[in-house]
Design an enzyme around this catalytic site. Sequence first.
Site, PDB file in Angstrom:
ATOM      1  N   SER A 155      60.888  68.013  31.063  1.00  0.00           N
ATOM      2  CA  SER A 155      60.420  68.393  30.153  1.00  0.00           C
ATOM      3  C   SER A 155      59.571  69.588  29.829  1.00  0.00           C
ATOM      4  O   SER A 155      58.727  70.587  29.096  1.00  0.00           O
ATOM      5  CB  SER A 155      58.658  67.967  30.458  1.00  0.00           C
ATOM      6  OG  SER A 155      59.097  66.266  29.997  1.00  0.00           O
TER       7      SER A 155
ATOM      8  N   SER B 157      58.290  67.344  27.546  1.00  0.00           N
ATOM      9  CA  SER B 157      56.946  66.532  26.521  1.00  0.00           C
ATOM     10  C   SER B 157      55.927  67.986  26.445  1.00  0.00           C
ATOM     11  O   SER B 157      55.455  67.983  25.725  1.00  0.00           O
ATOM     12  CB  SER B 157      56.653  65.576  27.636  1.00  0.00           C
ATOM     13  OG  SER B 157      55.936  66.273  29.121  1.00  0.00           O
TER      14      SER B 157
ATOM     15  N   LYS C  66      49.214  72.599  29.654  1.00  0.00           N
ATOM     16  CA  LYS C  66      49.723  71.691  29.153  1.00  0.00           C
ATOM     17  C   LYS C  66      48.693  70.323  29.300  1.00  0.00           C
ATOM     18  O   LYS C  66      47.566  70.748  31.124  1.00  0.00           O
ATOM     19  CB  LYS C  66      50.735  71.041  29.965  1.00  0.00           C
ATOM     20  CG  LYS C  66      51.714  70.427  29.476  1.00  0.00           C
ATOM     21  CD  LYS C  66      52.339  69.744  29.954  1.00  0.00           C
ATOM     22  CE  LYS C  66      53.632  68.396  29.203  1.00  0.00           C
ATOM     23  NZ  LYS C  66      54.590  67.657  30.494  1.00  0.00           N
TER      24      LYS C  66
END
EC number: 6.3.5.7
Lengths: 472, 501
Positions: A176, A152, A77
């Site tokens: 997330s 997210s 990420k």
Amino acid sequence: MKVYSTLKDIQTDLYAGSITCRQLVEFYLKNIEEKNNTLNAFLSVFDQEALEKADEIDAKIKAGTAKKLAGMVLGIKDLLCYKDHTSQAGSRILDGFESQFTATAVQRVIDEDAIIIGRQNCDEFGMGSTNENSAFGPCLNAVGENRVAGGSSGGSAVAVQADMCLASLGTDTGGSVRMPAGFCGLVGLKPTYTRVSRWGLIAYASSFDCIGPITKSVEDAAILLEIIAGKDEQDSTVSNEKVPEYTAFQTEKKTYKIGYLKEAVESEGLQPEVKAATLAKLAYLKAQGHEVEAVDFPLIKYFLPTYYTLTTAEASSNLSRFDGVRYGHRSTEATDLMSLYKKSRFEGFGKETRKRIMLGTFVLSASYYDAYYTKAQKIRRLIKEFTDNLLTEYDFLVCPTTPTTAYKLGEKTADPIQMYLGDLFTVQANVVGLPAISIPNGLDNDGMPIGFQIMAGAFEEAELLTFAQLIS
Amino acid sequence: MAFYYLCILKFEILPSVNQEIRDKYEVVIGLEVHAQLQTESKIFAADAASFGASPNTHISPITLGHPGTLPKLNKKAVEFAMRMGIACNSQITENQYFDRKNYFYPDLPKGYQITQDKTPICMGGGVHVKLSTGEKTVRFHHIHLEEDAGKSLHTDGSSDSLLDYNRAGTPLIEMVTEPEIKSAEEAATFMTEVRKLVRYLGICDGNMEEGSLRCDVNISVMPVGSKVFGTKVEIKNMNSMRFIQKAIEYEIVRQIDAVENNEKIIQETRSFDPATGRTSGMREKESMNDYRYFPEPDLVPLVISEEWLSSVKEQMPALPWELFEKFTKEYGLPAYDANVLTDSREVAEYFEATCQFTKNYKAVSNWIMGTVKSYLNDHNLEIGQLSVTPEQLAQLIQLVDDGKVSNSTASQQIFPEMIADNAKTPLQIAEAKNLIQQSNTDTLQTLVDEVLANNSAKVKEYKNGKKGLLSMFMGEIMKKSKGSADPKVTTALLQKTLENL
């Protein structure tokens, strides 16, 4: 090439000599090339590096010196630092920024011969539930039409979902990792707070942030956690608790005592298919001999206010360093110091991030501190005590990961309250710092994946993973 | 630069109030003293914490506040703060945590400073000061740990600011006194004591010019006997004892003058301009900051266990007042001597080291306060730079005590030679330069007899009562001995010989 779901299968074939790491990387790179334009899961692809590393590991396999994660092709990420690589937290404010060091979790998987294939899209600084708050545009769900990835860690989930890599390292501040895993039909694990070092995790809310894996199997989540968890010199908040062998999947218990959140499962706002799938899972558990009981959680209505008060407070402080002075975006319009700050930050941060910074600044301001920040801290303690108590009685607390399946693109952006409600079931684990996992639990009528969340007591990841494996 | 300041000061007319008006007011001063701890590395990072390096050479990603970095507490900084607290008799807080103080400034890399707002490491305690009006203890409200910021440099004629982050993250203790300092003299004496103490403790070099020790002054005035403090004004970043006194003096007069004229004193931050001797208000925004303190989530709570506290206590160096006691009681020195010798730890240590080699403690004290000090002063040296070792100094004192050389010979002729040639002992120097006093009575008797025989007329006069001639005989003997005759022994011998004639 065969589509793999577990590292074990990959390694079986690697060691049998029927595939090579280079072939694997080429396979994922081909998928990225074909799909990434539409899905927007990767922000950078480290193709050459990945191929070189693949050759290196192929040689190690031949020499018998390959480590545990040989054959694991992994995406990270955009909130995780990787030395000499761009790290932008999905934000314009970090335009041109390259990290000078590697996050501990990332370094540990590299040390075990994982191949890092690229940097994945996410909501700016992890602030979002759909990946629509990325400065680089939304990441789309690989299933359905124009459905969001969840957030997210949207890019991290979709990359696995669409076979652009085997697994991802995401971060989870309020769901997330679990939420996009749920939306994409994958396994998403948020470990106990302090289980994994946060060194190199670009902070959103420091007392909530956790690094966690997104995988196709519980087994791979266990393998990754086993490697990334544990003491780290760089992060003094990391627990000294011994890291058990999560991959052993051993337990003395045959049956468990499970509590399900009555307010969650019986909630009006639950999508009918999600409700049905959850009830079906509970029935299955009973049929398997587990004890399943409804538990009241009267504090549920405080989950979101507590979460948003405290996370925005911490975010307002954590994001102060992005001021255009030392790195990242600096406005070319600035005329003096104050305008340098204002213009750089206004231009660099997206709308949701600016909103949360302002909200956090407000709740920490002298006149409102006690009414918001102090009160939220107290409620956080109450929720923690209540949850800890429940988990002395029950082995696990379960509920759907999200009230609905993946939204349509733009469906919730107009109504932030509706958007935040999507986090209702996931934020609890972060508010109280406990481990939780989302596992796939069927599909809705449109074929969109449904997630099932299991939460356990502090540092009980071994039991949690064993149980998740058992009921997957 | 100094010349420039002096010129301006000469023409500057500072405000004044007469003593009668001044006596109507009581001055209330509280100090916030910042001391940079001289740890090897920074408080939350491994970078070197040192003064004077090229700009931006001690700047790791942690110091620069790069995304993804986390602070890691330097235990040494904690121990240094504990030392100060122990020395000041403060309560050491068992359970502490750090807070974030949020504000934007380019020299503050993270946009917040890690400090201790709610749980300072030390509570209470104080520093004893000796004033012209008597003695008192200036009490601390608390002492807390925090990190320093970087430095902004503004060059003349350019709108650019230059930033040097070397200092960012240097450990600091901030010592906050109770508002009970009454005068500029008291403030300066207190600061002098604090500087002495931090140097004794080895936790800060106390160098005010370089900013390792600096203070903010909070000052207000109120009518004598009032229970309500006047509006306080803060004077920031004072880095010289002289400026502290001048700024306070100026501010007292300014505030009394304002109150006398029914002007309102604004609560504000002021800065002191050494060139004019005046303070002036800074932008009002500076004093209106809302720092939004909250607990630092990136650090675990700091717990000071009994064992840790005891081990720090065990490693405490001797403190100035403890040495004063020891010097007056064990070494029998007068209070004056003990005061001078304990003014710095190095001098006190030199004294004690010398006393290992001689029992004549008072002589050691005299030597250090006299010959040694003036040599150091003349050459602008610290005692640590003195080439004469304590053992050598003791040997020299022994030489005097044994009557081999006189005190003045020792200090004027042998001591400079010892500095010039460190390899020789004082005795070797005295012998080489033929400075050993003759105390051999046989040789002396011959000299006495010779002189008396050569001056038989004068001997008669002496015998008839002209006793003043004794010094004449002495002078003759000294001449013959080329100055090497021990005056005491010779006088005794001479008197005896004359009586027996």
